[in-house]
Design a protein around this motif. Structure first.
Motif, PDB file in Angstrom:
ATOM      1  N   ILE A 248       0.760  -1.220   0.044  1.00 52.75           N
ATOM      2  CA  ILE A 248      -0.009  -0.010  -0.100  1.00 52.75           C
ATOM      3  C   ILE A 248       0.885   1.380  -0.265  1.00 52.75           C
ATOM      4  CG2 ILE A 248      -1.796   1.482   1.223  1.00 52.75           C
ATOM      5  CD1 ILE A 248      -2.939  -1.397   2.217  1.00 52.75           C
ATOM      6  N   ILE A 249       1.824   1.077   0.714  1.00 53.57           N
ATOM      7  CA  ILE A 249       2.660   2.341   0.742  1.00 53.57           C
ATOM      8  C   ILE A 249       3.417   2.653  -0.417  1.00 53.57           C
ATOM      9  CG2 ILE A 249       4.723   3.340   1.947  1.00 53.57           C
ATOM     10  CD1 ILE A 249       4.170   1.830   4.333  1.00 53.57           C
ATOM     11  N   ASP A 250       3.806   1.455  -0.838  1.00 48.57           N
ATOM     12  CA  ASP A 250       4.688   1.397  -2.334  1.00 48.57           C
ATOM     13  C   ASP A 250       3.619   2.282  -3.302  1.00 48.57           C
ATOM     14  OD1 ASP A 250       6.809   0.955  -3.513  1.00 48.57           O
ATOM     15  OD2 ASP A 250       6.101  -0.938  -4.320  1.00 48.57           O
ATOM     16  N   ARG A 251       2.555   1.813  -3.129  1.00 50.89           N
ATOM     17  CA  ARG A 251       1.444   2.612  -4.094  1.00 50.89           C
ATOM     18  C   ARG A 251       1.107   3.922  -3.971  1.00 50.89           C
ATOM     19  NH1 ARG A 251       0.041   1.028  -8.924  1.00 50.89           N
ATOM     20  NH2 ARG A 251      -2.009   2.184  -9.603  1.00 50.89           N
ATOM     21  N   MET A 252       0.896   4.276  -2.714  1.00 49.88           N
ATOM     22  CA  MET A 252       0.904   5.670  -2.349  1.00 49.88           C
ATOM     23  C   MET A 252       1.925   6.548  -2.922  1.00 49.88           C
ATOM     24  SD  MET A 252      -1.749   5.620   0.841  1.00 49.88           S
ATOM     25  CE  MET A 252      -0.480   5.421   2.189  1.00 49.88           C
ATOM     26  N   LEU A 253       2.956   6.185  -2.457  1.00 51.20           N
ATOM     27  CA  LEU A 253       4.278   6.916  -2.915  1.00 51.20           C
ATOM     28  C   LEU A 253       4.247   6.893  -4.535  1.00 51.20           C
ATOM     29  CD1 LEU A 253       6.794   5.824  -0.272  1.00 51.20           C
ATOM     30  CD2 LEU A 253       5.132   7.606  -0.230  1.00 51.20           C
ATOM     31  N   ASN A 254       3.425   6.177  -5.069  1.00 53.02           N
ATOM     32  CA  ASN A 254       3.258   6.302  -6.481  1.00 53.02           C
ATOM     33  C   ASN A 254       4.478   5.723  -7.430  1.00 53.02           C
ATOM     34  OD1 ASN A 254       1.594   6.402  -8.713  1.00 53.02           O
ATOM     35  ND2 ASN A 254       1.766   8.580  -8.872  1.00 53.02           N
ATOM     36  N   ARG A 255       5.159   4.793  -6.725  1.00 55.78           N
ATOM     37  CA  ARG A 255       6.339   4.479  -7.313  1.00 55.78           C
ATOM     38  C   ARG A 255       5.789   3.081  -8.452  1.00 55.78           C
ATOM     39  NH1 ARG A 255      10.589   2.297  -4.211  1.00 55.78           N
ATOM     40  NH2 ARG A 255       9.317   2.574  -2.209  1.00 55.78           N
ATOM     41  N   ASP A 256       4.990   3.413  -9.186  1.00 51.76           N
ATOM     42  CA  ASP A 256       4.484   2.252  -9.830  1.00 51.76           C
ATOM     43  C   ASP A 256       5.079   1.712 -10.967  1.00 51.76           C
ATOM     44  OD1 ASP A 256       2.032   3.740 -12.158  1.00 51.76           O
ATOM     45  OD2 ASP A 256       3.863   4.328 -11.702  1.00 51.76           O
ATOM     46  N   LEU A 257       6.195   0.739 -10.598  1.00 49.13           N
ATOM     47  CA  LEU A 257       7.319  -0.022 -11.603  1.00 49.13           C
ATOM     48  C   LEU A 257       6.503  -1.259 -11.475  1.00 49.13           C
ATOM     49  CD1 LEU A 257      10.284   1.011  -9.483  1.00 49.13           C
ATOM     50  CD2 LEU A 257       9.467   1.671 -11.836  1.00 49.13           C
ATOM     51  N   PRO A 258       6.530  -1.898 -12.650  1.00 50.07           N
ATOM     52  CA  PRO A 258       6.373  -3.281 -12.925  1.00 50.07           C
ATOM     53  C   PRO A 258       6.940  -4.331 -12.099  1.00 50.07           C
ATOM     54  CG  PRO A 258       7.427  -2.962 -14.858  1.00 50.07           C
ATOM     55  CD  PRO A 258       7.560  -1.687 -14.013  1.00 50.07           C
ATOM     56  N   ARG A 259       6.704  -4.103 -10.678  1.00 49.62           N
ATOM     57  CA  ARG A 259       7.675  -5.105 -10.093  1.00 49.62           C
ATOM     58  C   ARG A 259       6.619  -6.229  -9.531  1.00 49.62           C
ATOM     59  NH1 ARG A 259      10.301  -3.214  -5.591  1.00 49.62           N
ATOM     60  NH2 ARG A 259       8.625  -1.674  -5.467  1.00 49.62           N
ATOM     61  N   GLY A 260       7.124  -6.946  -8.646  1.00 53.36           N
ATOM     62  CA  GLY A 260       6.035  -7.818  -7.639  1.00 53.36           C
ATOM     63  C   GLY A 260       6.056  -9.323  -8.249  1.00 53.36           C
ATOM     64  N   TRP A 261       6.701  -9.337  -9.330  1.00 56.42           N
ATOM     65  CA  TRP A 261       6.436 -11.020  -9.842  1.00 56.42           C
ATOM     66  C   TRP A 261       7.140 -11.951  -8.978  1.00 56.42           C
ATOM     67  CZ3 TRP A 261       9.429 -14.977 -11.270  1.00 56.42           C
ATOM     68  CH2 TRP A 261       8.963 -15.869 -11.845  1.00 56.42           C
ATOM     69  N   ALA A 262       8.402 -11.483  -8.406  1.00 58.23           N
ATOM     70  CA  ALA A 262       9.263 -12.352  -7.443  1.00 58.23           C
ATOM     71  C   ALA A 262       8.406 -12.400  -6.325  1.00 58.23           C
ATOM     72  CB  ALA A 262      10.432 -11.831  -7.487  1.00 58.23           C
ATOM     73  N   SER A 263       8.248 -11.426  -5.566  1.00 57.21           N
ATOM     74  CA  SER A 263       7.721 -11.707  -4.499  1.00 57.21           C
ATOM     75  C   SER A 263       6.336 -12.402  -4.371  1.00 57.21           C
ATOM     76  CB  SER A 263       7.429 -10.065  -3.859  1.00 57.21           C
ATOM     77  OG  SER A 263       6.596  -9.395  -4.626  1.00 57.21           O
ATOM     78  N   LEU A 264       5.534 -12.184  -5.353  1.00 58.72           N
ATOM     79  CA  LEU A 264       4.464 -12.894  -5.252  1.00 58.72           C
ATOM     80  C   LEU A 264       4.587 -14.335  -5.761  1.00 58.72           C
ATOM     81  CD1 LEU A 264       1.320 -12.147  -5.699  1.00 58.72           C
ATOM     82  CD2 LEU A 264       1.381 -12.609  -8.157  1.00 58.72           C
ATOM     83  N   PHE A 265       5.551 -14.664  -6.427  1.00 56.05           N
ATOM     84  CA  PHE A 265       5.768 -16.079  -6.525  1.00 56.05           C
ATOM     85  C   PHE A 265       6.378 -16.865  -5.296  1.00 56.05           C
ATOM     86  CE2 PHE A 265       8.962 -19.222  -8.425  1.00 56.05           C
ATOM     87  CZ  PHE A 265       7.889 -20.194  -9.380  1.00 56.05           C
ATOM     88  N   VAL A 266       7.224 -16.032  -4.492  1.00 55.42           N
ATOM     89  CA  VAL A 266       7.712 -16.501  -3.398  1.00 55.42           C
ATOM     90  C   VAL A 266       6.854 -16.663  -2.485  1.00 55.42           C
ATOM     91  CG1 VAL A 266       9.288 -15.845  -1.302  1.00 55.42           C
ATOM     92  CG2 VAL A 266      10.074 -15.707  -3.634  1.00 55.42           C
ATOM     93  N   ALA A 267       5.812 -15.586  -2.224  1.00 52.21           N
ATOM     94  CA  ALA A 267       4.683 -15.905  -1.260  1.00 52.21           C
ATOM     95  C   ALA A 267       3.995 -17.021  -1.525  1.00 52.21           C
ATOM     96  CB  ALA A 267       3.941 -14.678  -1.283  1.00 52.21           C
ATOM     97  N   VAL A 268       3.690 -17.433  -2.881  1.00 48.91           N
ATOM     98  CA  VAL A 268       2.571 -18.482  -3.122  1.00 48.91           C
ATOM     99  C   VAL A 268       3.318 -19.675  -2.800  1.00 48.91           C
ATOM    100  CG1 VAL A 268       1.517 -19.529  -5.061  1.00 48.91           C
ATOM    101  CG2 VAL A 268       1.380 -17.213  -4.809  1.00 48.91           C
ATOM    102  N   LEU A 269       4.661 -19.930  -3.142  1.00 43.48           N
ATOM    103  CA  LEU A 269       5.382 -21.133  -3.092  1.00 43.48           C
ATOM    104  C   LEU A 269       5.576 -21.436  -1.372  1.00 43.48           C
ATOM    105  CD1 LEU A 269       8.216 -21.363  -5.253  1.00 43.48           C
ATOM    106  CD2 LEU A 269       6.143 -22.647  -5.308  1.00 43.48           C
ATOM    107  N   PHE A 270       5.928 -20.332  -0.833  1.00 39.50           N
ATOM    108  CA  PHE A 270       5.817 -20.378   0.785  1.00 39.50           C
ATOM    109  C   PHE A 270       4.586 -21.045   1.411  1.00 39.50           C
ATOM    110  CE2 PHE A 270       5.611 -18.338   5.066  1.00 39.50           C
ATOM    111  CZ  PHE A 270       6.697 -19.087   5.550  1.00 39.50           C
TER     112      PHE A 270
END
Ligand code: UDP
Ligand code: MG
Length: 323
Positions: A248-270
């Motif tokens: 949320i903080i990331d979003r509000m600071l408006n640093r909208d880079l196409p990131r997040g794939w790795a963290s999503l992947f890791v979270a799902v696997l975990f």
């Protein structure tokens, strides 16, 4: 006063005569009557032949033949149910536990102790791997279980009749006898002794059986693994909440880079891993509940030799002897 000595045997043809001889020389020197109760745990070698022979020449010998291999702990359980002694000693057939220690056990029993368990001070002829895993296992089970179990003890021990009655009244199938004996309470003392290498033959406890045995011990005496699933769940939730906040903080600071794939992947696997492990733990307990609920007998007796009275054989034989 009668002393029963239970000897579980699984493919022990190479050692049985020596075992019988050593036990006899020790026990006959005691001022007690005794019975030697050999439980043949479905051996596939000449164990039964040798036991039958020993029973013919020695009236102290009783032989209980189980209909197949049920495993060490069940074989001992069968022995405990069939033994009629005021005190009962459990000893391995392979002479790793020296019979010469039995008189000291009997003395401690006469002094008023209900359980005298052998404590191994020295284990010759066993691999460093076995010694280390045993050490880790006893530390672990004592951390996890409310029943305190002494370190470095096996099933070589003397039990008073009262303790045996208590153990016999415990119907569970997953039998971790040393834990069950600890659970009964009474007056328990240890007796240090040096464990010898196997007299002859090979170990009947390969790694897989050891692992199963350790699992039985932990799961029968502890609910901690189940609770572990809850704690891991909570931990995962905390991490997830932190992740959400960060996103949320990331979003509000408006640093909208196409990131997040790795963290999503890791979270799902975990999370997937955590869920599978938790399910597996629940499955272990559930499986045990299932086998308990079936309520099958713990073992099946094929033949009894040398037991007083109560000779139950097959119906066929009984009928033919009546006719
Ligand atoms: N045993 C048994 N049933 C089994 C495995 C072992 O009755 O399925 C008996 C075996 O004959 C011996 C005792 O249990 O008297 C201990 O086994 P072993 O000496 O092979 O184990 P270790 O000392 O190597 O742990
Ligand atoms: Mg052994």
């Amino acid at each position: 006063m009668l002393l029963s000595v239970i000897v579980p045997c699984y493919n022990e043809q190479d050692v049985l005569r020596a075992t019988h001889e050593r036990l006899t020389s020790v026990l006959s020197a005691l001022s007690l009557d005794y019975e030697l109760l050999f439980v043949n745990d479905g051996s596939r070698d000449d164990t039964q032949l040798i036991l039958t022979e020993l029973q013919l020449i020695d009236p102290h010998v009783r032989v209980l033949l189980l209909s197949r291999n049920f495993g060490h702990q069940i074989a001992v359980t069968a022995g405990l149910e069939e033994a009629s002694g005021d005190a009962i000693v459990i000893i391995d057939a392979d002479l790793q536990d020296p019979p010469e220690v039995i008189p000291q056990m009997v003395q401690l029993w006469r002094d008023g102790n209900d359980v005298v368990y052998g404590m191994r001070t020295d284990r010759k002829g066993e691999s460093t791997f076995k010694l280390w895993t045993a050490k880790i296992f006893y530390r672990l089970i004592n951390r996890l279980s409310e029943t305190k179990m002494p370190f470095d003890t096996g099933d070589f021990r003397l039990l008073d009749r009262r303790v045996v009655d208590a153990v016999n009244s415990m119907p569970e199938r997953a039998r971790f006898l040393r834990g069950m004996v600890s659970w009964t309470g009474f007056r328990q003392v240890s007796l240090p002794y040096a464990r010898a290498p196997r007299h002859a033959g090979t170990t009947k406890y390969p790694l897989t059986k050891m692992f199963r045995f350790a699992m039985d011990g932990i799961i029968s005496f502890s609910l901690v693994p189940l609770k572990l699933a809850i704690w891991t769940g909570f931990l995962a939730i905390c991490i997830a909440v932190a992740g959400i906040v960060a996103a949320i903080i990331d979003r509000m600071l408006n640093r909208d880079l196409p990131r997040g794939w790795a963290s999503l992947f890791v979270a799902v696997l975990f999370m997937g891993g955590v869920q599978l492990v938790s399910l597996g733990i629940i499955g272990e307990y559930l499986g045990r509940i299932y086998t308990e609920v079936k309520g099958r007998p713990l073992y099946v007796v094929q033949e009894r030799l040398g037991f007083p009275a109560r000779q139950t054989g097959s119906k066929r034989k009984e009928v033919s002897s009546v006719v």
